[in-house]
Design a protein around this motif. Structure first.
Motif, mmCIF file in Angstrom:
data_model
loop_
_atom_site.group_PDB
_atom_site.id
_atom_site.type_symbol
_atom_site.label_atom_id
_atom_site.label_comp_id
_atom_site.label_asym_id
_atom_site.label_seq_id
_atom_site.Cartn_x
_atom_site.Cartn_y
_atom_site.Cartn_z
ATOM 1 N N ILE A 287 0.712 -1.228 -0.049
ATOM 2 C CA ILE A 287 0.028 0.204 0.398
ATOM 3 C C ILE A 287 0.549 1.095 -0.489
ATOM 4 N N GLY A 288 2.121 1.296 0.415
ATOM 5 C CA GLY A 288 2.672 2.226 0.581
ATOM 6 C C GLY A 288 3.069 2.723 -0.720
ATOM 7 N N HIS A 289 3.760 1.996 -1.893
ATOM 8 C CA HIS A 289 3.770 2.032 -2.925
ATOM 9 C C HIS A 289 3.593 3.225 -4.239
ATOM 10 N N VAL A 290 1.675 3.368 -2.961
ATOM 11 C CA VAL A 290 0.875 4.282 -4.125
ATOM 12 C C VAL A 290 1.260 6.025 -2.806
ATOM 13 N N ILE A 291 1.180 5.456 -1.910
ATOM 14 C CA ILE A 291 1.963 7.031 -1.135
ATOM 15 C C ILE A 291 3.964 7.595 -1.815
ATOM 16 N N LEU A 292 3.771 6.497 -2.095
ATOM 17 C CA LEU A 292 5.628 7.266 -2.388
ATOM 18 C C LEU A 292 5.103 6.973 -4.308
ATOM 19 N N PHE A 293 3.925 6.707 -4.400
ATOM 20 C CA PHE A 293 4.403 7.302 -5.896
ATOM 21 C C PHE A 293 3.727 9.095 -5.942
ATOM 22 N N LEU A 294 2.733 9.388 -4.961
ATOM 23 C CA LEU A 294 1.770 10.059 -4.835
ATOM 24 C C LEU A 294 3.301 11.756 -4.396
ATOM 25 N N LYS A 295 3.965 10.940 -3.784
ATOM 26 C CA LYS A 295 5.054 11.936 -3.593
ATOM 27 C C LYS A 295 5.694 12.477 -4.056
ATOM 28 N N SER A 296 6.086 11.100 -5.096
ATOM 29 C CA SER A 296 7.090 11.497 -6.168
ATOM 30 C C SER A 296 6.618 12.787 -6.965
ATOM 31 N N MET A 297 5.409 12.830 -7.407
ATOM 32 C CA MET A 297 4.173 12.811 -8.818
ATOM 33 C C MET A 297 4.548 15.576 -8.160
ATOM 34 N N GLY A 298 4.551 14.943 -6.897
ATOM 35 C CA GLY A 298 4.815 16.538 -5.795
ATOM 36 C C GLY A 298 3.149 17.297 -5.983
ATOM 37 N N LEU A 299 2.921 18.138 -4.875
ATOM 38 C CA LEU A 299 2.150 18.415 -4.760
ATOM 39 C C LEU A 299 1.744 19.477 -6.022
ATOM 40 N N PRO A 300 1.792 20.234 -6.742
ATOM 41 C CA PRO A 300 0.923 20.868 -7.751
ATOM 42 C C PRO A 300 0.532 19.816 -8.830
ATOM 43 N N VAL A 301 1.314 18.692 -8.839
ATOM 44 C CA VAL A 301 0.363 18.044 -9.717
ATOM 45 C C VAL A 301 -0.719 17.336 -9.358
ATOM 46 N N ILE A 302 -0.675 16.792 -8.021
ATOM 47 C CA ILE A 302 -1.896 16.348 -6.958
ATOM 48 C C ILE A 302 -2.466 16.927 -6.657
ATOM 49 N N ILE A 303 -2.602 18.491 -6.661
ATOM 50 C CA ILE A 303 -3.276 19.602 -6.326
ATOM 51 C C ILE A 303 -4.077 19.829 -7.977
ATOM 52 N N ALA A 304 -3.620 19.513 -8.686
ATOM 53 C CA ALA A 304 -4.103 19.546 -10.400
ATOM 54 C C ALA A 304 -5.157 18.387 -10.422
ATOM 55 N N LEU A 305 -5.016 16.984 -10.738
ATOM 56 C CA LEU A 305 -5.787 16.489 -10.821
ATOM 57 C C LEU A 305 -6.696 16.136 -9.428
ATOM 58 N N ILE A 306 -6.458 17.016 -8.019
ATOM 59 C CA ILE A 306 -7.927 16.951 -7.144
ATOM 60 C C ILE A 306 -8.839 18.330 -8.040
ATOM 61 N N ILE A 307 -8.581 19.446 -8.538
ATOM 62 C CA ILE A 307 -8.914 20.133 -9.061
ATOM 63 C C ILE A 307 -9.872 19.676 -10.435
ATOM 64 N N LEU A 308 -9.623 18.257 -10.887
ATOM 65 C CA LEU A 308 -9.641 18.329 -12.453
ATOM 66 C C LEU A 308 -10.762 16.810 -12.405
ATOM 67 N N LEU A 309 -11.113 16.408 -11.370
ATOM 68 C CA LEU A 309 -11.907 15.101 -10.632
ATOM 69 C C LEU A 309 -12.991 15.891 -9.840
ATOM 70 N N VAL A 310 -12.766 17.352 -9.391
ATOM 71 C CA VAL A 310 -13.636 18.118 -9.009
ATOM 72 C C VAL A 310 -14.893 18.808 -10.229
ATOM 73 N N ILE A 311 -14.143 18.613 -11.422
ATOM 74 C CA ILE A 311 -14.321 19.503 -12.693
ATOM 75 C C ILE A 311 -14.995 18.606 -12.942
ATOM 76 N N VAL A 312 -14.458 17.120 -13.486
ATOM 77 C CA VAL A 312 -15.646 16.274 -14.102
ATOM 78 C C VAL A 312 -16.431 15.470 -13.202
ATOM 79 N N GLU A 313 -16.652 15.362 -11.440
ATOM 80 C CA GLU A 313 -17.450 14.894 -11.348
ATOM 81 C C GLU A 313 -18.742 15.670 -10.742
ATOM 82 N N PHE A 314 -17.803 16.873 -10.866
ATOM 83 C CA PHE A 314 -19.283 17.888 -10.663
ATOM 84 C C PHE A 314 -20.094 19.224 -11.013
#
Length: 207
Positions: free
Chosen positions: A155-182
């Motif tokens: 399970i920790g591989h998921v955390i390490l992958f997200l960490k490697s992507m960096g905070l700006p990329v994660i925020i961008a993905l969350i914003i994209l998900l919000v746009i698509v879903e709502f």
């Protein structure tokens, strides 16, 4: 909805911190120093539930009274403590097993070692194999975040992958998900009644 989701996530995280009595209740293993090779393999896939830790394991910590930590090697506790090589960064941590402890002037100090470092576990540990962090007496008790009470493979591989992507990329993905879903369904909902209204007008105009 977004506020409720954020509240649930943060509420759960802080609730777990309180329940386990540590500010870091869950961490991903990033080093192979605790891995004990079996048949020459130490990849975390061939023996994930062995008495060892692999890169990508998710470890669960519990804060404890330092006096209650077990130093009876090789059945001693695995602890997570602040890496003294990064004195100003509390997020730099080491997860190793206790091999000895001593009390000096009322403060407990713990000598540690990675199970995969030096002599193979569970042979007796010579002091020359103790971790060398410029701490001659060992890790002081106030630098310990907690002991490992559980590890979950992979399970920790998921955390390490997200960490490697960096905070700006994660925020961008969350914003994209919000746009698509709502946001997108919201606009579709507005267009649908407008189309139905036009169709009703055309039907009324027909003789």
């Amino acid at each position: 909805m977004l506020g409720l989701i954020a509240l649930a996530i943060f509420g759960f995280w802080y609730g777990v911190q309180i329940a386990l009595n540590t500010q870091y209740p869950a961490l991903a293993v990033v080093s192979g120093s605790m891995c004990i090779p079996q048949d020459g393999s130490c990849d975390g896939w061939t023996h994930p539930f062995a008495r060892t830790l692999h890169v990508g394991d998710l470890i669960i910590l519990q804060g404890v009274n330092p006096a209650d930590l077990n130093a009876n090697y090789p059945y001693s506790d695995i602890i997570v403590y602040h890496d003294p090589r990064y004195p100003t960064d509390p997020n730099q941590m080491i997860v190793h097993r206790i091999v000895a402890k001593q009390e000096i002037n009322g403060t407990l100090y713990f000598q540690t070692k990675g199970d995969g470092n030096g002599v193979e576990w569970p042979n007796p540990v010579d002091p020359s194999y103790y971790d060398s962090w410029n701490l001659p007496n060992g890790v002081p008790q106030d630098q310990i975040y907690g002991k490992v009470v559980m590890h979950i493979p992979w399970i920790g591989h998921v955390i390490l992958f997200l960490k490697s992507m960096g905070l700006p990329v994660i925020i961008a993905l969350i914003i994209l998900l919000v746009i698509v879903e709502f946001i997108v369904p919201l606009f579709r909902g507005k267009k649908a009644p407008a189309a139905e209204s036009e169709q009703q007008k055309e039907t009324q105009q027909q003789p």
